[in-house]
Design a protein around this motif. Structure first.
Motif, PDB file in Angstrom:
ATOM      1  N   SER A  60       0.854  -1.283  -0.148  1.00 49.28           N
ATOM      2  CA  SER A  60       0.110  -0.090   0.087  1.00 49.28           C
ATOM      3  C   SER A  60       0.951   1.345   0.116  1.00 49.28           C
ATOM      4  O   SER A  60       1.732   1.249   0.786  1.00 49.28           O
ATOM      5  CB  SER A  60      -0.790  -0.195   1.059  1.00 49.28           C
ATOM      6  N   PRO A  61       0.524   2.241  -0.896  1.00 44.84           N
ATOM      7  CA  PRO A  61       1.290   3.486  -0.808  1.00 44.84           C
ATOM      8  C   PRO A  61       1.076   4.201   0.603  1.00 44.84           C
ATOM      9  O   PRO A  61       0.393   4.281   1.283  1.00 44.84           O
ATOM     10  CB  PRO A  61       0.623   4.222  -2.004  1.00 44.84           C
ATOM     11  N   ARG A  62       2.188   4.905   0.878  1.00 45.68           N
ATOM     12  CA  ARG A  62       2.429   5.771   2.025  1.00 45.68           C
ATOM     13  C   ARG A  62       1.809   7.055   1.927  1.00 45.68           C
ATOM     14  O   ARG A  62       2.147   7.468   0.698  1.00 45.68           O
ATOM     15  CB  ARG A  62       3.774   5.718   2.711  1.00 45.68           C
ATOM     16  N   ARG A  63       1.177   7.668   2.872  1.00 50.56           N
ATOM     17  CA  ARG A  63       0.727   9.128   2.659  1.00 50.56           C
ATOM     18  C   ARG A  63       1.618  10.000   3.216  1.00 50.56           C
ATOM     19  O   ARG A  63       2.414   9.549   4.063  1.00 50.56           O
ATOM     20  CB  ARG A  63      -0.653   9.212   3.556  1.00 50.56           C
ATOM     21  N   GLY A  64       1.835  11.185   2.705  1.00 53.04           N
ATOM     22  CA  GLY A  64       2.859  12.068   3.145  1.00 53.04           C
ATOM     23  C   GLY A  64       4.287  11.559   2.981  1.00 53.04           C
ATOM     24  O   GLY A  64       5.257  11.429   3.889  1.00 53.04           O
ATOM     25  N   SER A  65       4.841  11.287   1.609  1.00 53.04           N
ATOM     26  CA  SER A  65       5.921  10.680   1.474  1.00 53.04           C
ATOM     27  C   SER A  65       6.813  11.740   1.519  1.00 53.04           C
ATOM     28  O   SER A  65       6.878  13.209   1.046  1.00 53.04           O
ATOM     29  CB  SER A  65       5.849  10.375  -0.280  1.00 53.04           C
ATOM     30  N   PRO A  66       8.057  11.700   2.184  1.00 56.03           N
ATOM     31  CA  PRO A  66       8.855  12.536   2.577  1.00 56.03           C
ATOM     32  C   PRO A  66       9.826  13.068   1.705  1.00 56.03           C
ATOM     33  O   PRO A  66      10.520  13.681   1.635  1.00 56.03           O
ATOM     34  CB  PRO A  66       9.565  12.067   3.735  1.00 56.03           C
ATOM     35  N   GLN A  67       9.762  12.048   0.368  1.00 53.29           N
ATOM     36  CA  GLN A  67      10.738  12.552  -0.807  1.00 53.29           C
ATOM     37  C   GLN A  67      10.321  13.827  -1.578  1.00 53.29           C
ATOM     38  O   GLN A  67      11.371  14.622  -1.972  1.00 53.29           O
ATOM     39  CB  GLN A  67      10.591  11.385  -1.803  1.00 53.29           C
ATOM     40  N   GLY A  68       9.224  14.376  -1.502  1.00 53.79           N
ATOM     41  CA  GLY A  68       8.826  15.410  -2.332  1.00 53.79           C
ATOM     42  C   GLY A  68       8.355  16.586  -1.544  1.00 53.79           C
ATOM     43  O   GLY A  68       7.585  17.548  -2.060  1.00 53.79           O
ATOM     44  N   ASP A  69       8.720  16.645  -0.261  1.00 60.47           N
ATOM     45  CA  ASP A  69       8.125  17.660   0.725  1.00 60.47           C
ATOM     46  C   ASP A  69       8.906  19.006   0.462  1.00 60.47           C
ATOM     47  O   ASP A  69       8.481  20.119   1.007  1.00 60.47           O
ATOM     48  CB  ASP A  69       7.955  17.411   2.055  1.00 60.47           C
TER      49      ASP A  69
END
Length: 80
Positions: A60-69
């Motif tokens: 399942s995809p994670r919400r709030g991915s830190p890669q694009g913040d």
């Protein structure tokens, strides 16, 4: 942390097992083949369900991915 009481229990367990008489099991005998087959099938089904749930949770995809913040961290020069 291992407690000393566990070692005492492990040493006394064979002594307690030796004190039981071999005929103390009343009414228990070998399992019938249909019962044994159903127990094996139920365990296999539960194992497949658990594997499926773990697989679904891992995919399942994670919400709030830190890669694009866009946050710049001091010790991560590749992000800034």
């Amino acid at each position: 942390m291992v407690y000393r009481g566990y070692f005492l229990l492990l040493f006394l367990l064979p002594v307690a097992a030796a004190q039981t008489s071999p005929g103390s099991c009343s009414g228990c005998g070998p399992l019938s083949l249909p019962l044994l087959a159903s127990l094996v099938a139920a365990e296999a089904a539960m194992s497949l369900i658990m594997v499926g749930v773990v697989f679904a949770c891992a995919r399942s995809p994670r919400r709030g991915s830190p890669q694009g913040d866009g946050t710049v961290y001091i010790n991560m020069p590749s992000r800034g």
